[in-house]
Scaffold this active site. Structure first.
Site, PDB file in Angstrom:
ATOM      1  N   LYS A  86      11.487 -56.033   4.314  1.00 49.79           N
ATOM      2  CA  LYS A  86      12.480 -57.100   4.187  1.00 49.79           C
ATOM      3  C   LYS A  86      12.283 -58.124   5.302  1.00 49.79           C
ATOM      4  CE  LYS A  86      16.259 -54.338   2.213  1.00 49.79           C
ATOM      5  NZ  LYS A  86      16.262 -55.058   0.922  1.00 49.79           N
ATOM      6  N   ARG A 143      16.761 -46.235  -6.031  1.00 45.87           N
ATOM      7  CA  ARG A 143      16.616 -45.567  -7.329  1.00 45.87           C
ATOM      8  C   ARG A 143      15.748 -44.323  -7.223  1.00 45.87           C
ATOM      9  NH1 ARG A 143      14.238 -51.067  -9.751  1.00 45.87           N
ATOM     10  NH2 ARG A 143      15.619 -51.784  -8.088  1.00 45.87           N
TER      11      ARG A 143
HETATM   12  N1  BES Z   1      19.508 -51.906  -0.432  1.00 47.29           N
HETATM   13  C1  BES Z   1      18.866 -52.917  -1.194  1.00 47.29           C
HETATM   14  C2  BES Z   1      19.842 -53.737  -2.051  1.00 47.29           C
HETATM   15  C3  BES Z   1      20.851 -54.545  -1.277  1.00 47.29           C
HETATM   16  C4  BES Z   1      20.609 -55.885  -0.999  1.00 47.29           C
HETATM   17  C5  BES Z   1      22.050 -54.001  -0.885  1.00 47.29           C
HETATM   18  C6  BES Z   1      21.546 -56.629  -0.323  1.00 47.29           C
HETATM   19  C7  BES Z   1      22.986 -54.743  -0.210  1.00 47.29           C
HETATM   20  C8  BES Z   1      22.737 -56.060   0.067  1.00 47.29           C
HETATM   21  C9  BES Z   1      17.855 -52.284  -2.146  1.00 47.29           C
HETATM   22  O1  BES Z   1      17.242 -51.132  -1.674  1.00 47.29           O
HETATM   23  C10 BES Z   1      16.775 -53.291  -2.369  1.00 47.29           C
HETATM   24  O2  BES Z   1      16.098 -53.600  -1.428  1.00 47.29           O
HETATM   25  N2  BES Z   1      16.655 -53.771  -3.593  1.00 47.29           N
HETATM   26  C11 BES Z   1      15.674 -54.743  -3.933  1.00 47.29           C
HETATM   27  C12 BES Z   1      15.043 -54.334  -5.221  1.00 47.29           C
HETATM   28  C13 BES Z   1      13.806 -55.097  -5.559  1.00 47.29           C
HETATM   29  C14 BES Z   1      12.685 -54.758  -4.594  1.00 47.29           C
HETATM   30  C15 BES Z   1      13.391 -54.757  -6.973  1.00 47.29           C
HETATM   31  C16 BES Z   1      16.370 -56.083  -4.047  1.00 47.29           C
HETATM   32  O3  BES Z   1      17.508 -56.132  -4.502  1.00 47.29           O
HETATM   33  O4  BES Z   1      15.770 -57.072  -3.653  1.00 47.29           O
HETATM   34 MN    MN Z   2      15.520 -51.552  -0.520  1.00 49.10          MN
END
Ligand code: BES
Ligand code: MN
Ligand code: ZN
Length: 519
Positions: free
Chosen positions: A297, A371
């Site tokens: 991230k 997931r």
């Molecule tokens: N924990 C994050 C989702 C999230 C984002 C929670 C902002 C709270 C606030 C999750 O693990 C994630 O990173 N999801 C990705 C999925 C993508 C890589 C398909 C996302 O939402 O960008």
């Molecule tokens: Mn994530």
């Protein structure tokens, strides 16, 4: 008590106050059918137009409130507040007034929110008297207990690591405050409040877990917090990495392998109903910190990912609530606790892992880790307990915030009855959910060239493809998935929350259980 903890929730008469729950102020609530106004602070309710109840006479004998309303423009709108330094002749130093609005059109979750608004007026008071008396409204035990419940929720703030307590606290004060709630139904309200207090403790426990920084709340520390529920009669098992390996939880373990802190799976069982009754089950994503792993991230805002265990926190808070109020239900809570880190041993995009279900997963993005954790946690839960239904909660996708903002959680379900009950519980508690679709066209998007499935879909419908992924691990169990990324963390302040960690899910699911699965 843990170090740095400022106060413990309490209510008088106190019934077995569990530790593990803190707030910036200890509110000691008692109910009375009648009481003299506190010499410090009296709180009154006003209906629309600023109409006061009979109690106002004793609090404000010279009737200056009417004038104060005129000057301040206070009209008794629902949850509007005003306060005055009391005039000569008043028994109280200060009088605060909370509007209840039109008595003929009650607000959803209105009494808890009114209590929250009242708690926002406590200031530095050590003693306060709240008169639940307003023209045109019959205030029963339930309303009074809800009001007190809202006060407890509002009083919480995460100040454990502030060494100077209270000085810049949102409420402007720390320490103990004794609140007497004066209500005609005082005796019955006291009884109702015992259950409400249990739920409040669950909400505050969930908030606390979400607020804790990841250096202090890793998988082991979280598991210990779950183990503490043993004191309430919850049966708690903690699975180690070795045990999970033996069970074949390759999806969850793949996420965990990049962290020096080993994963845990906590299994909580509350048996409040006869043995032969099928349990209901709740599964939580407990990523104590989500860097994204090798699909890392960006730095900006990454600190928020300490809250990526909001699903696990809600499940733990719910189990606390159910046990503390001795709910007549058999309930299972399963939480997958891992840390998603970058490391020489972290999993790579393109890795293929085998889940406990036997299905293989191509990990195309290591940031779609929630997931993977849930795939094994859900399968384990369903396989072992054969629950009547399973509901998972997860801060799963940023996409759900794009779709629904911060005021509804995403709801996905393979069962219309369960979905309907969740929608209803959401309206009742104002922890609202909004149903989004599932379907074979979306499911196809996670088929993989190299394995049974991949862990990301395309650019579109990111919350839906995440839900489709989870559905591949529920067999034919009635199932619902709540994507709480927008509602559990980074939340705006409300009457009943000072913000960031909301505890979302505890009230919703407690209500779902209470309205449909008890007795
Ligand atoms: N924990 C994050 C989702 C999230 C984002 C929670 C902002 C709270 C606030 C999750 O693990 C994630 O990173 N999801 C990705 C999925 C993508 C890589 C398909 C996302 O939402 O960008
Ligand atoms: Mn994530
Ligand atoms: Zn995550």
């Amino acid at each position: 008590m843990r170090a740095g903890r400022s106060a413990v929730v309490s209510a008088a008469p106190a019934a077995g106050i569990p530790s593990g729950v803190v707030m910036s102020r200890t509110i000691e609530i008692s109910f009375a059918r009648s009481a003299k106004p506190s010499d410090e602070l009296s709180v009154l309710l006003a209906a629309d137009g600023g109409r006061l109840g009979a109690a106002a006479q004793a609090v404000d004998p010279s009737g200056v409130l009417a004038r104060a309303f005129r000057i301040s423009g206070f009209r008794g709108k629902a949850r509007a507040t005003t306060e005055i330094v009391a005039a000569q002749g008043s028994p109280s130093d200060r009088i605060a007034v909370v509007g209840v609005g039109d008595p003929a059109s009650p607000q959803p979750d209105g009494w808890a929110r009114l209590g929250g608004a009242a708690a926002g007026q406590l200031g530095k008071a050590r003693k306060a008297t709240v008169f639940l008396d307003v023209p045109g409204i019959e205030i029963g035990a339930r309303e009074a207990a809800d009001f007190a419940f809202g006060m407890l929720l509002r009083a919480y703030s995460f100040d454990r690591y502030k060494t100077k307590k209270g000085e810049d606290d949102a409420n402007g004060a720390a320490g103990k405050v004794a609140v007497t709630i004066v209500a005609a139904a005082a005796t019955a309200a006291k009884k109702e409040f015992a259950a409400a207090q249990a739920v409040a403790e669950g909400v505050l426990l969930a908030r606390d877990l979400v607020n804790e920084p990841a250096n202090l709340l890793g998988p082991l520390e979280f598991a210990e917090r779950a183990r503490e529920l043993g004191r309430l009669g919850v049966k708690v098992e903690i699975l180690t990495e070795k045990e999970m390996k033996k069970l074949g939880m390759g999806a969850l373990l793949g996420v965990a392998q990049g962290s020096v802190r080993p994963p845990r799976l906590a299994v909580m069982q509350w048996n409040g109903a006869p043995r032969n009754r099928r349990p209901v089950a709740f599964v939580g994503k407990g990523v104590v910190f989500d860097t994204g792993g090798n699909s890392m991230k960006p730095a900006s805002g990454m600190e928020d990912m300490k809250g990526d265990m909001g699903g696990a926190a809600a499940v733990t808070g719910l189990m606390h609530a159910l046990a503390a109020r001795k709910a007549t239900v058999n309930a299972i809570g399963v939480i997958g606790l891992v840390e998603n880190m970058v490391d020489g041993n972290a999993q790579r995009p393109g890795d293929i892992v085998t889940s406990m279900s036997g299905q293989t997963i191509e990990v195309l993005n290591t940031d779609a880790e929630g997931r993977l954790v849930l795939a094994d946690a859900i399968w384990y839960c369903i396989d072992r307990f054969k629950p009547a239904f399973a509901i998972d909660l997860a801060t799963l996708t940023g996409a759900v915030m794009v779709a629904l903002g911060q005021h509804h959680a995403g709801l996905f379900s393979n069962n219309d009855e369960l979905a309907g009950r969740l929608l209803a519980a959401g309206l009742a508690t104002q922890e609202r959910v909004w149903r989004l679709p599932l379907g074979p066209e979306y499911d196809k998007l996670i088929d993989s060239k190299n394995a049974d499935m991949k862990n990301i879909g395309g650019r579109y419908g990111g919350s839906i493809t995440a839900a489709q992924f989870l559905q591949r691990f529920v067999k034919d169990t009635a199932w619902a998935h709540l994507d709480i990324a927008g509602t559990a963390m980074g939340s705006p302040a409300t009457e009943i929350s000072q913000g960031w960690a909301s505890g979302f899910g505890v009230r919703l699911l407690d209500r779902l259980v209470r309205d449909n699965y008890e007795g």
